[in-house]
Design a protein around this motif. Structure first.
Motif, short mmCIF file in Angstrom:
data_model
loop_
_atom_site.label_atom_id
_atom_site.label_comp_id
_atom_site.label_asym_id
_atom_site.label_seq_id
_atom_site.Cartn_x
_atom_site.Cartn_y
_atom_site.Cartn_z
N ASN A 113 0.82 -1.21 0.00
CA ASN A 113 0.00 0.00 0.00
C ASN A 113 0.85 1.26 0.00
OD1 ASN A 113 -2.84 -0.85 -0.04
ND2 ASN A 113 -2.28 -1.92 1.84
N THR A 143 -2.48 11.33 -1.72
CA THR A 143 -2.74 10.51 -0.53
C THR A 143 -2.66 11.39 0.72
OG1 THR A 143 -1.72 8.62 -1.63
CG2 THR A 143 -2.01 8.46 0.75
N SER A 144 -3.64 11.23 1.60
CA SER A 144 -3.68 12.06 2.80
C SER A 144 -2.57 11.66 3.78
CB SER A 144 -5.04 11.97 3.48
OG SER A 144 -5.17 10.73 4.15
N TYR A 150 -2.96 11.31 6.89
CA TYR A 150 -3.52 10.34 7.83
C TYR A 150 -3.42 8.92 7.28
CZ TYR A 150 -5.19 14.57 10.01
OH TYR A 150 -5.23 15.80 10.59
N THR A 151 -3.59 8.78 5.98
CA THR A 151 -3.46 7.46 5.37
C THR A 151 -2.02 6.96 5.49
OG1 THR A 151 -5.24 7.95 3.81
CG2 THR A 151 -3.73 6.15 3.22
#
Length: 171
Positions: free
Chosen positions: A40, A48-49, A51-52
Motif C-alpha cells: 500500500n 494521498t492524505s 492520515y493514510t
C-alpha cells in the motif's frame, strides 16, 4: 510517532505470544502484515492524505513488532547463557549496520527513480514535478521492502520449532 507507540505497546504482547507459541506463529503473520502495508505504501501518491500514510506506517510497525522481537529472542535463546551478552552485542551491531545499508540502498533507489522520472517529463523544472518525482522515487524504493518482506514470508515458513534448550519458559 504513532507507529513507534504501537511498537512499544505491542512488544510485551508479542513477547507473551512468543512464550506461548514460539516464533513461527508471529513471524509469518508479521511478514504478511509488513508485505500488505509496504504494498500500500508503494501506491502512495501526492494526493494521498497524511492520515493514510500515518495509518499505513502504524500498520507496518505492527508487522515489524511481530518480526523483530521473536527473531531476536529466538536467536538469543539458541545461545548458551554465558554468550547472551555477546549475542546481544552482535544483534545490536548487525541491526545498526543493516539499517545503515538498507537506508543507503533505499535512498539510492529512490534518487535514481526520481531522476529517471524527471528525465521522462517534458518540463522537469516545473515545481509540481518535484513532488511527483519524489513520490515516484518513494514508490520504487518501497519495492525493495516488498521484496525483502516476500523473502521473509518464505523463510518464516521454514522456521524451526525451538529445540527443548531453546523452548521459551512460561511463567
Amino acid at each position: 510517532m504513532p507507529g513507534c507507540a504501537i511498537n512499544g505497546i505491542l512488544s510485551p504482547v508479542a513477547g507473551r505470544a512468543y512464550d506461548m507459541y514460539g516464533p513461527k506463529v508471529l513471524l509469518t503473520p508479521g511478514f504478511l502484515i509488513m508485505l500488505f502495508m509496504l504494498w500500500n505504501l508503494s501506491h502512495v501518491t501526492t494526493d494521498t492524505s497524511m492520515y493514510t500514510v500515518v495509518l499505513l506506517h502504524s500498520g507496518l510497525m505492527v508487522g515489524v513488532t511481530f518480526v523483530m522481537m521473536p527473531l531476536q529472542t529466538h536467536g538469543l535463546n539458541a545461545l548458551p547463557a554465558n554468550l547472551y551478552p555477546d549475542g546481544t552485542a552482535l544483534i545490536n551491531t548487525l541491526l545498526q549496520i543493516s539499517g545503515s545499508i538498507g537506508t543507503a540502498l533505499a535512498i539510492t533507489i529512490m534518487s535514481a527513480s526520481q531522476n529517471s522520472f524527471l528525465k521522462s517529463v517534458s518540463n522537469p523544472s516545473d515545481p509540481a514535478m518535484e513532488s511527483i518525482s519524489l513520490t515516484a522515487g518513494g514508490q520504487t524504493a518501497f519495492i525493495l521492502g516488498i521484496v525483502l518482506a516476500i523473502l521473509g514470508v518464505i523463510m518464516s515458513l521454514f522456521m524451526n520449532k525451538p529445540t527443548p534448550k531453546e523452548q521459551p519458559q512460561t511463567q
